[in-house]
Design a protein around this motif. Structure first.
Motif, PDB file in Angstrom:
ATOM      1  N   LEU A   1     154.090  25.125  53.340  1.00 28.82           N
ATOM      2  CA  LEU A   1     155.135  24.547  54.185  1.00 28.82           C
ATOM      3  C   LEU A   1     155.424  25.537  55.307  1.00 28.82           C
ATOM      4  CD1 LEU A   1     157.506  23.218  51.354  1.00 28.82           C
ATOM      5  CD2 LEU A   1     155.439  22.179  52.295  1.00 28.82           C
ATOM      6  N   ALA A   2     154.431  25.700  56.176  1.00 30.44           N
ATOM      7  CA  ALA A   2     154.453  26.811  57.133  1.00 30.44           C
ATOM      8  C   ALA A   2     155.416  26.599  58.293  1.00 30.44           C
ATOM      9  CB  ALA A   2     153.037  27.049  57.657  1.00 30.44           C
ATOM     10  N   ASP A   3     155.510  25.405  58.795  1.00 26.06           N
ATOM     11  CA  ASP A   3     156.334  25.161  59.980  1.00 26.06           C
ATOM     12  C   ASP A   3     157.784  24.931  59.598  1.00 26.06           C
ATOM     13  OD1 ASP A   3     154.034  25.297  61.529  1.00 26.06           O
ATOM     14  OD2 ASP A   3     153.634  23.155  61.292  1.00 26.06           O
ATOM     15  N   SER A   4     158.690  25.582  60.316  1.00 27.91           N
ATOM     16  CA  SER A   4     160.119  25.390  60.063  1.00 27.91           C
ATOM     17  C   SER A   4     160.547  23.985  60.488  1.00 27.91           C
ATOM     18  CB  SER A   4     160.920  26.440  60.840  1.00 27.91           C
ATOM     19  OG  SER A   4     162.288  26.271  60.626  1.00 27.91           O
ATOM     20  N   LYS A   5     161.370  23.365  59.679  1.00 30.93           N
ATOM     21  CA  LYS A   5     161.867  22.015  59.964  1.00 30.93           C
ATOM     22  C   LYS A   5     163.393  22.020  59.894  1.00 30.93           C
ATOM     23  CE  LYS A   5     157.554  20.431  59.492  1.00 30.93           C
ATOM     24  NZ  LYS A   5     156.708  19.919  60.610  1.00 30.93           N
ATOM     25  N   ARG A   6     164.034  21.460  60.915  1.00 34.85           N
ATOM     26  CA  ARG A   6     165.495  21.325  60.915  1.00 34.85           C
ATOM     27  C   ARG A   6     165.838  19.847  60.967  1.00 34.85           C
ATOM     28  NH1 ARG A   6     170.148  23.618  65.091  1.00 34.85           N
ATOM     29  NH2 ARG A   6     171.618  24.196  63.457  1.00 34.85           N
ATOM     30  N   ILE A   7     166.639  19.383  59.995  1.00 33.00           N
ATOM     31  CA  ILE A   7     166.931  17.958  59.921  1.00 33.00           C
ATOM     32  C   ILE A   7     168.440  17.718  59.875  1.00 33.00           C
ATOM     33  CG2 ILE A   7     164.744  17.420  58.784  1.00 33.00           C
ATOM     34  CD1 ILE A   7     166.228  17.259  56.127  1.00 33.00           C
ATOM     35  N   HIS A   8     168.828  16.550  60.368  1.00 36.73           N
ATOM     36  CA  HIS A   8     170.220  16.106  60.304  1.00 36.73           C
ATOM     37  C   HIS A   8     170.468  15.429  58.954  1.00 36.73           C
ATOM     38  CE1 HIS A   8     171.084  16.825  64.594  1.00 36.73           C
ATOM     39  NE2 HIS A   8     169.800  16.521  64.763  1.00 36.73           N
ATOM     40  N   THR A   9     171.666  15.548  58.453  1.00 31.61           N
ATOM     41  CA  THR A   9     172.009  14.973  57.153  1.00 31.61           C
ATOM     42  C   THR A   9     172.719  13.630  57.317  1.00 31.61           C
ATOM     43  OG1 THR A   9     174.141  16.102  57.063  1.00 31.61           O
ATOM     44  CG2 THR A   9     172.238  17.298  56.199  1.00 31.61           C
ATOM     45  N   ASN A  10     173.008  12.999  56.175  1.00 30.78           N
ATOM     46  CA  ASN A  10     173.813  11.772  56.084  1.00 30.78           C
ATOM     47  C   ASN A  10     173.094  10.497  56.517  1.00 30.78           C
ATOM     48  OD1 ASN A  10     176.146  13.979  57.378  1.00 30.78           O
ATOM     49  ND2 ASN A  10     176.352  13.229  55.282  1.00 30.78           N
ATOM     50  N   TRP A  11     171.820  10.603  56.882  1.00 31.88           N
ATOM     51  CA  TRP A  11     171.069   9.406  57.278  1.00 31.88           C
ATOM     52  C   TRP A  11     169.809   9.311  56.432  1.00 31.88           C
ATOM     53  CZ3 TRP A  11     172.991   6.011  60.852  1.00 31.88           C
ATOM     54  CH2 TRP A  11     174.060   6.466  61.637  1.00 31.88           C
ATOM     55  N   ASP A  12     169.527   8.101  55.961  1.00 30.27           N
ATOM     56  CA  ASP A  12     168.339   7.870  55.150  1.00 30.27           C
ATOM     57  C   ASP A  12     167.125   7.747  56.065  1.00 30.27           C
ATOM     58  OD1 ASP A  12     166.382   7.104  53.358  1.00 30.27           O
ATOM     59  OD2 ASP A  12     167.637   5.657  52.307  1.00 30.27           O
ATOM     60  N   SER A  13     166.133   8.583  55.837  1.00 29.99           N
ATOM     61  CA  SER A  13     164.948   8.584  56.701  1.00 29.99           C
ATOM     62  C   SER A  13     164.007   7.415  56.413  1.00 29.99           C
ATOM     63  CB  SER A  13     164.176   9.897  56.506  1.00 29.99           C
ATOM     64  OG  SER A  13     163.563   9.923  55.230  1.00 29.99           O
ATOM     65  N   GLY A  14     164.167   6.785  55.280  1.00 29.27           N
ATOM     66  CA  GLY A  14     163.236   5.740  54.858  1.00 29.27           C
ATOM     67  C   GLY A  14     162.394   6.172  53.678  1.00 29.27           C
ATOM     68  N   ALA A  15     162.360   7.483  53.418  1.00 32.83           N
ATOM     69  CA  ALA A  15     161.720   7.985  52.201  1.00 32.83           C
ATOM     70  C   ALA A  15     162.759   7.949  51.086  1.00 32.83           C
ATOM     71  CB  ALA A  15     161.233   9.414  52.416  1.00 32.83           C
ATOM     72  N   ASN A  16     162.427   7.319  49.972  1.00 35.35           N
ATOM     73  CA  ASN A  16     163.369   7.313  48.851  1.00 35.35           C
ATOM     74  C   ASN A  16     162.648   7.000  47.554  1.00 35.35           C
ATOM     75  OD1 ASN A  16     163.635   4.319  48.217  1.00 35.35           O
ATOM     76  ND2 ASN A  16     164.265   4.308  50.372  1.00 35.35           N
ATOM     77  N   GLY A  17     163.368   7.197  46.453  1.00 36.13           N
ATOM     78  CA  GLY A  17     162.784   7.003  45.128  1.00 36.13           C
ATOM     79  C   GLY A  17     162.839   5.586  44.621  1.00 36.13           C
ATOM     80  N   GLY A  18     163.364   4.655  45.434  1.00 35.67           N
ATOM     81  CA  GLY A  18     163.414   3.251  45.040  1.00 35.67           C
ATOM     82  C   GLY A  18     164.692   2.896  44.312  1.00 35.67           C
ATOM     83  N   LEU A  19     164.623   1.911  43.436  1.00 36.09           N
ATOM     84  CA  LEU A  19     165.761   1.429  42.657  1.00 36.09           C
ATOM     85  C   LEU A  19     165.459   1.581  41.175  1.00 36.09           C
ATOM     86  CD1 LEU A  19     166.449  -1.888  44.613  1.00 36.09           C
ATOM     87  CD2 LEU A  19     167.722   0.245  44.813  1.00 36.09           C
ATOM     88  N   ILE A  20     166.489   1.892  40.394  1.00 28.64           N
ATOM     89  CA  ILE A  20     166.240   2.063  38.968  1.00 28.64           C
ATOM     90  C   ILE A  20     165.668   0.773  38.384  1.00 28.64           C
ATOM     91  CG2 ILE A  20     167.992   3.834  38.683  1.00 28.64           C
ATOM     92  CD1 ILE A  20     169.742   1.731  37.285  1.00 28.64           C
ATOM     93  N   PHE A  21     164.777   0.940  37.439  1.00 27.68           N
ATOM     94  CA  PHE A  21     164.066  -0.117  36.732  1.00 27.68           C
ATOM     95  C   PHE A  21     163.057  -0.847  37.615  1.00 27.68           C
ATOM     96  CE2 PHE A  21     168.233  -0.258  34.286  1.00 27.68           C
ATOM     97  CZ  PHE A  21     167.800   0.681  33.368  1.00 27.68           C
ATOM     98  N   LEU A  22     163.513  -1.432  38.720  1.00 22.74           N
ATOM     99  CA  LEU A  22     162.633  -2.277  39.524  1.00 22.74           C
ATOM    100  C   LEU A  22     161.430  -1.504  40.052  1.00 22.74           C
ATOM    101  CD1 LEU A  22     161.970  -4.941  40.909  1.00 22.74           C
ATOM    102  CD2 LEU A  22     163.442  -4.245  42.807  1.00 22.74           C
TER     103      LEU A  22
END
Length: 534
Positions: A366-387
Motif C-alpha cells: 500500500l505504497a501510495d498515501s491516500k486521504r479520504i473524506h468520511t461519512n459518505w458511502d463510496s459504494g464498496a460495502n459488505g452487503g446485507l446480513i443473510f441476503l
C-alpha cells in the motif's frame, strides 16, 4: 399478547407445524454422506420408528422448559442409550430440530430438544447464554437421565447458533457431557459482534428485534442492546464484561479439563459470528476436535438439514456422535480435522490444523498515501446480513463494486498486479497500515476484491476498524484481521484493497467533516498480506 407479536408468531408457528407434519408423518429423506474423500460409513441404524412425546421440564429456578423427546423404537429399561440434548436457536420454536432428532433416535439415541428459556412457551427471560441458561442445560440432562433410558456415561449436546453457544458453555460446567456439535456458534461473543471495536449494527438489531417478537428479553439484555446501539462508550467495559461471561473462550481451561470431543461448524459469510474467532477457539482446544467451514451465512450451511434434507453438516454431526458416544469405528477421528469448502468451487479440502491452511502469502504493498473524506458511502460495502452471503452460497454472487468507478475522495484503492495463475485465498487476510485522523475517533472498513478484466470487483472478504482517543493529526499504526475465507481468484484477475468509512452493516464513528489519511512510512511500510494455498 400484543397484536404486534401475534402475526409473526402465528406465521412462524405455521412453518413449525409444517416441519413437524413433514417430519413425523411422512419421514425425512435419507441424509447424504459428506462429499469428502476421507469420509467413512456412519454407524448402522437400529431401524424402526422412534417415538415422540412433548414434555415439560423444570429448569433453573423452577421455570418450565417446553421440550420434546424422541426415544428409539423398542427402548425399555433393560438397555441404556446415548442421549443428545438440543437447545433451540435464538427465537426458534421447540420443533426446530425434529427432523434431525428423529434421525438420531432411529440410529439409537435418546434425543431431548427444548426451547431455551425466555422464548416462546418456555418460562423465564432471555438471558443470552447466561448462567441460568447453562444451569438449564444441566437440568435437562438430569431430567433425561431420570425419565428416559439415557446412558449417564454417553451424554452429548448440539445446537445451531444460540443452541451451539449454550452447548459449548455447558461443556465447561457439566462433566457428564462427552461430545458437542456446535454449529454456527461463537467462541468469543464480543469479538463476534464488536470486532474491530465496531458495533455490528444489522446483526445486533436483528437479534434484538427477533428477541422482542418471540420472547421476553431480560432487563439486562435490553440495557446492553440499548447502550450498544447508542454507541455509549461510558458503558463499553460493562458490555465487554457481559459478553465475556457468555463466551466459551473465557472458560477454555474448564472445557479442556473436562475433555469433551468438540465439533465446530460455521459459514464463511456468517453475519453474526464471523469465522475468525471460531478458528482461534478451535486452535486452543486440547481434546478431540473438528472444524468445518462452508459457504453461506448464519446457520445456512446446516439450515436445510433442519427440514430433513440431505446436508453434509448434519451428516458429519451424526458421525461425530456415532464415534464419540456410540463407539462406532467410522473413521472420523482419523480424518484431517479441519474441513473447508471453497466458496468458488464447492470442493472440500482437508487440513491437519487451521494454521496449516495457507501455504504462502501474497503481499500487496500500500505504497501510495491516500486521504479520504468520511461519512459518505463510496459504494464498496459488505452487503446485507443473510441476503448477500446466501447469494454467494447458492449463486456465487458476492457483493460487487466497479473498482475504477469508486470515488477516490471517499475510498482509498490499491491493486495488485494481474496474476498469471489462479490464487486460492485460504485463511485470514491481514492489513497493516499507518492512519492519521483529523479527529480523535473514527471508523474505516477494509475490503479485499477479486477484480476481473472489466474492473468489476467481487468481494473476497472485509472487516471494520474503529478507534477512539487518538491525538488528531498524529499518525498511529493499525493491524486488522479481515474475516477468514476460502475463495479462488481466477488467472488474469487482480486483487484490490479498498478502504472507506461507511458500511450499512456497521455503526461508524467518524465526526462530521473528518478525514483519514492512510500512509506508508519508509520505516514501517503498509501492506495487505493475503494467505494462499499454492
Amino acid at each position: 399478547m400484543t397484536p404486534s407479536r401475534t402475526t409473526p408468531r402465528v406465521a412462524i408457528g405455521t412453518v413449525s407445524a409444517a416441519v413437524l407434519a413433514a417430519t413425523v408423518l411422512t419421514g425425512a429423506p435419507a441424509t447424504a454422506q459428506a462429499a469428502t474423500p476421507e469420509s467413512a460409513p456412519a454407524a448402522a441404524t437400529s431401524g424402526g420408528s422412534a417415538s415422540l412425546r412433548f414434555v415439560d421440564i423444570e429448569g433453573d429456578g423452577g421455570i418450565t422448559l417446553k421440550a420434546n423427546v424422541f426415544t428409539p423404537a423398542g427402548a425399555d429399561d433393560t438397555r441404556r442409550h446415548p442421549v443428545i440434548v438440543l437447545p433451540t436457536s435464538w427465537s426458534m420454536p421447540q420443533v426446530e430440530y425434529l427432523a434431525q432428532a428423529r434421525k438420531l433416535a432411529e440410529a439409537g439415541y435418546v434425543v431431548v430438544g427444548y426451547n431455551s428459556r425466555g422464548f416462546w412457551q418456555s418460562g423465564g427471560e432471555i438471558e443470552t447464554a447466561g448462567p441460568k441458561d447453562i444451569a438449564d442445560a444441566s437440568k435437562v440432562i438430569d431430567w433425561a437421565l431420570a425419565h428416559t433410558p439415557a446412558d449417564p456415561q454417553k451424554v452429548g449436546m448440539a445446537g445451531v447458533s444460540y443452541g451451539a453457544g449454550i452447548s459449548l458453555l455447558a461443556s465447561a460446567f457439566d462433566k457428564r457431557i462427552k461430545a458437542v456439535a456446535a454449529l454456527s456458534g461463537w467462541g468469543d461473543l464480543i469479538s463476534s459482534i464488536y470486532s474491530g471495536r465496531t458495533q455490528h449494527k444489522q446483526a445486533a438489531a436483528m437479534l434484538g428485534g427477533t428477541g422482542e417478537l418471540t420472547g421476553r428479553p431480560s432487563a439486562e439484555l435490553r440495557t446492553i442492546l440499548k447502550d450498544f446501539l447508542a454507541s455509549d462508550l461510558s458503558k463499553e467495559e460493562d458490555m465487554i464484561e457481559w459478553g465475556r461471561k457468555r463466551s466459551p473462550s473465557t472458560y477454555l481451561d474448564k472445557i479442556n479439563a473436562n475433555g469433551a470431543a468438540i465439533m465446530l461448524g460455521n459459514a464463511w459469510g456468517d453475519s453474526l459470528f464471523p469465522p475468525n474467532e471460531y478458528a482461534d477457539f478451535y486452535e486452543k482446544l486440547k481434546g478431540p476436535k473438528r472444524l468445518e467451514f462452508r459457504p453461506g451465512d448464519h446457520a445456512t450451511a446446516e439450515g436445510l438439514g433442519l427440514f430433513g434434507l440431505p446436508n453434509d453438516t448434519w451428516t458429519n454431526t451424526k458421525r461425530w456422535f456415532d464415534h464419540y458416544l456410540q463407539g462406532a469405528d467410522n473413521g472420523i477421528d482419523h480424518e484431517s480435522p479441519v474441513l473447508l469448502k471453497s466458496r468458488s468451487t464447492g470442493a472440500y479440502e482437508g487440513y491437519k490444523s487451521w494454521k496449516d491452511v495457507p501455504s504462502a502469502h501474497r503481499k500487496i504493498e500500500l505504497a501510495d498515501s491516500k486521504r479520504i473524506h468520511t461519512n459518505w458511502d463510496s459504494g464498496a460495502n459488505g452487503g446485507l446480513i443473510f441476503l448477500s452471503s446466501m447469494m454467494d452460497q447458492f449463486f456465487r454472487l458476492p457483493p460487487m463494486a466497479s473498482i475504477p468507478l469508486l470515488p477516490r475522495p471517499l475510498a482509498g484503492v490499491w491493486q495488485s498486479e494481474r496474476y498469471e495463475t489462479g490464487q486460492r485465498v485460504r485463511g485470514t487476510t491481514r492489513l497493516h497500515t499507518t492512519v492519521t485522523s483529523t479527529a480523535e475517533s473514527g471508523t474505516a472498513i477494509a475490503y479485499l476484491y477479486d477484480v476481473g478484466p472489466l474492473g468489476i470487483g467481487k468481494l473476497v472478504t472485509h472487516a471494520p476498524y474503529t478507534f477512539h482517543g487518538k491525538t488528531p493529526n498524529q499518525p498511529f499504526g493499525v493491524d486488522l484481521e479481515l474475516f477468514s475465507t476460502a475463495y479462488d481468484v481466477p488467472a488474469g484477475h487482480r486483487l484490490a484493497v479498498v478502504v472507506d468509512t461507511v458500511d450499512p452493516l456497521y455503526i461508524e464513528h467518524n465526526p462530521s467533516g473528518a478525514r483519514l489519511t492512510f500512509s506508508s512510512p519508509a520505516n514501517d511500510p503498509s501492506y495487505v498480506s493475503v494467505p494462499v494455498r499454492d
